[in-house]
Design an enzyme around this catalytic site. Sequence first.
Site, PDB file in Angstrom:
ATOM      1  N   GLY A  75       0.852  -1.185   0.000  1.00 15.08           N
ATOM      2  CA  GLY A  75       0.000   0.000   0.000  1.00 15.08           C
ATOM      3  C   GLY A  75       0.883   1.229   0.000  1.00 15.08           C
ATOM      4  O   GLY A  75       0.822   2.047   0.913  1.00 15.08           O
TER       5      GLY A  75
ATOM      6  N   SER B 293       1.469   3.797  -2.405  1.00 13.22           N
ATOM      7  CA  SER B 293       1.351   4.862  -3.391  1.00 13.22           C
ATOM      8  C   SER B 293       0.694   6.144  -2.897  1.00 13.22           C
ATOM      9  O   SER B 293       0.765   7.173  -3.564  1.00 13.22           O
ATOM     10  CB  SER B 293       0.576   4.347  -4.611  1.00 13.22           C
TER      11      SER B 293
ATOM     12  N   GLY C  81      -0.847   8.407   0.922  1.00 13.21           N
ATOM     13  CA  GLY C  81      -1.032   8.487   2.368  1.00 13.21           C
ATOM     14  C   GLY C  81       0.141   8.023   3.197  1.00 13.21           C
ATOM     15  O   GLY C  81       1.308   8.324   2.905  1.00 13.21           O
TER      16      GLY C  81
ATOM     17  N   PHE D 267      -2.091  -0.878  -6.150  1.00  9.04           N
ATOM     18  CA  PHE D 267      -2.915  -1.090  -7.330  1.00  9.04           C
ATOM     19  C   PHE D 267      -3.366   0.266  -7.847  1.00  9.04           C
ATOM     20  O   PHE D 267      -4.230   0.908  -7.253  1.00  9.04           O
ATOM     21  CB  PHE D 267      -4.135  -1.960  -6.997  1.00  9.04           C
ATOM     22  N   GLU D 268      -2.745   0.726  -8.910  1.00 10.92           N
ATOM     23  CA  GLU D 268      -3.040   2.033  -9.493  1.00 10.92           C
ATOM     24  C   GLU D 268      -3.214   1.894 -10.999  1.00 10.92           C
ATOM     25  O   GLU D 268      -2.826   0.884 -11.592  1.00 10.92           O
ATOM     26  CB  GLU D 268      -1.910   3.023  -9.182  1.00 10.92           C
TER      27      GLU D 268
ATOM     28  N   ALA E 241      -2.857  -6.533  -4.220  1.00  9.79           N
ATOM     29  CA  ALA E 241      -2.013  -6.985  -3.103  1.00  9.79           C
ATOM     30  C   ALA E 241      -2.670  -8.076  -2.282  1.00  9.79           C
ATOM     31  O   ALA E 241      -1.987  -8.784  -1.533  1.00  9.79           O
ATOM     32  CB  ALA E 241      -1.650  -5.806  -2.205  1.00  9.79           C
TER      33      ALA E 241
ATOM     34  N   ALA F  84      -5.292   0.097   1.960  1.00 11.47           N
ATOM     35  CA  ALA F  84      -6.644   0.627   2.161  1.00 11.47           C
ATOM     36  C   ALA F  84      -7.447   0.345   0.901  1.00 11.47           C
ATOM     37  O   ALA F  84      -7.083   0.792  -0.182  1.00 11.47           O
ATOM     38  CB  ALA F  84      -6.599   2.127   2.436  1.00 11.47           C
TER      39      ALA F  84
ATOM     40  N   TYR G  12     -16.893   5.093  14.216  1.00 12.28           N
ATOM     41  CA  TYR G  12     -15.560   4.594  13.877  1.00 12.28           C
ATOM     42  C   TYR G  12     -15.137   3.456  14.803  1.00 12.28           C
ATOM     43  O   TYR G  12     -15.280   2.287  14.475  1.00 12.28           O
ATOM     44  CB  TYR G  12     -14.512   5.723  13.889  1.00 12.28           C
TER      45      TYR G  12
ATOM     46  N   LYS H 242     -10.335  -2.930  12.895  1.00  6.42           N
ATOM     47  CA  LYS H 242      -9.089  -2.495  13.528  1.00  6.42           C
ATOM     48  C   LYS H 242      -8.770  -3.353  14.760  1.00  6.42           C
ATOM     49  O   LYS H 242      -7.598  -3.627  15.033  1.00  6.42           O
ATOM     50  CB  LYS H 242      -9.177  -1.018  13.917  1.00  6.42           C
TER      51      LYS H 242
END
Length: 399
Positions: free
Chosen positions: A47, A49, A51, A73-74, A111, A139, A234, A243
């Site tokens: 992950g 790419s 943030g 994954f882009e 991924a 994410a 949340y 989480k």
Amino acid sequence: MIIKPKFRGFICTTAHPEGCAYNVKEQIAYVKSQGKVKGPRNVLVIGASTGYGLASRIVATFGAGAKTIGVFFEKEASGSRTATAGWYNTAAFEQAAREEGHYAVSINGDAFSDEIKQQTIERIRQDLGEIDLVVYSLASPKRVHPETGELFSSVIKPIGQAYTNKTVDFHSAEVTEVTIEPATEQEIEHTIAVMGGDDWERWMKALQDAGVLAEGVVTVAYSYIGPQITHSIYREGTIGRAKDDLEATAEKLTHLLEGVAGQAYVSVNKALVTQSSSAIPVVPLYISLLFKVMKEKGLHEGTIEQMYRLFAQRLYTGSASDLSLDDRNRIRIDDWEMKEEVQEEVAKLWNQVETDNIRDISDIDAFRQDFFRLFGFEFPQINYDEEVDVQRSIPSLAE
């Protein structure tokens, strides 16, 4: 072509290559302005790419001089359609890394899949031999299970009963009330399957079985807790269940890594503007108030400042006591956000905020600006009326 932001709600469908490149260069410049990090040598970022994942890769490369492999994954540009922001971010990152002689390789694909895991392992064996830090910062709203093929979709909902509170449209700055119905049991299970610890565990088992984890390897995944204001949607909602599962996985992974004296951690990070946080009702309003308070107190941090502090002042100080673990063995890099005086002030403003005063008592305009900067827009240094080529290559993917 001339690229302007096109958005609906919390989704921006365009990205600006020059703006994304500027954002990456600014993060690199910040890291280089700080002291060197006595950190890892060979790093895998899952992950990588956008943030926190991108910031982790930048700190590892330009702070610690590490070699990095990034998985994401882009989508590249096609015709008049721009590439995704993560594609442009990575293109700029790899170019900067290679100009300074740093090894940086990227792998683009799902991924969650066994195929990408195996492809990554083969690249580690070929180029690095072993990895001493694994960052898990994935994410995604959906996940296809690699064994069963089942598609899981995550939801952002409370559990047990409906939840009603203030929220804001960060484009119009209109404060309204929102009611969210509770999740079903299946929705809870699906959210855990997407955002919990199962895939992190699968990655670490695959890497261990392949013999590519270094002695003393560290792996870290990112989480969030937040204030009581947001708990129902949340931490006590579907995302919170996921989480909880992620954090329980850290303990399992530490046992799994005993053979190489490894350690797994969850880092609880600060609330920041991300595409994910923008999508959660109530949270943009909280973040807008939080930013106002933290900036006034000189405590505000962006993504890159958070990750630099995590690496330099927690993970790689040489002293276990500097990790500042809480009673659940989590690294608390959200410590400044959760200071009592910060939360008291935010709670006071929360009771006061409405559409008429939101621009006076919050940083809603900064929230909106940060949102568009995720996609390369709203940087005054960039002329957005100029024609720009939407095509950008990621060096390692073009080889």
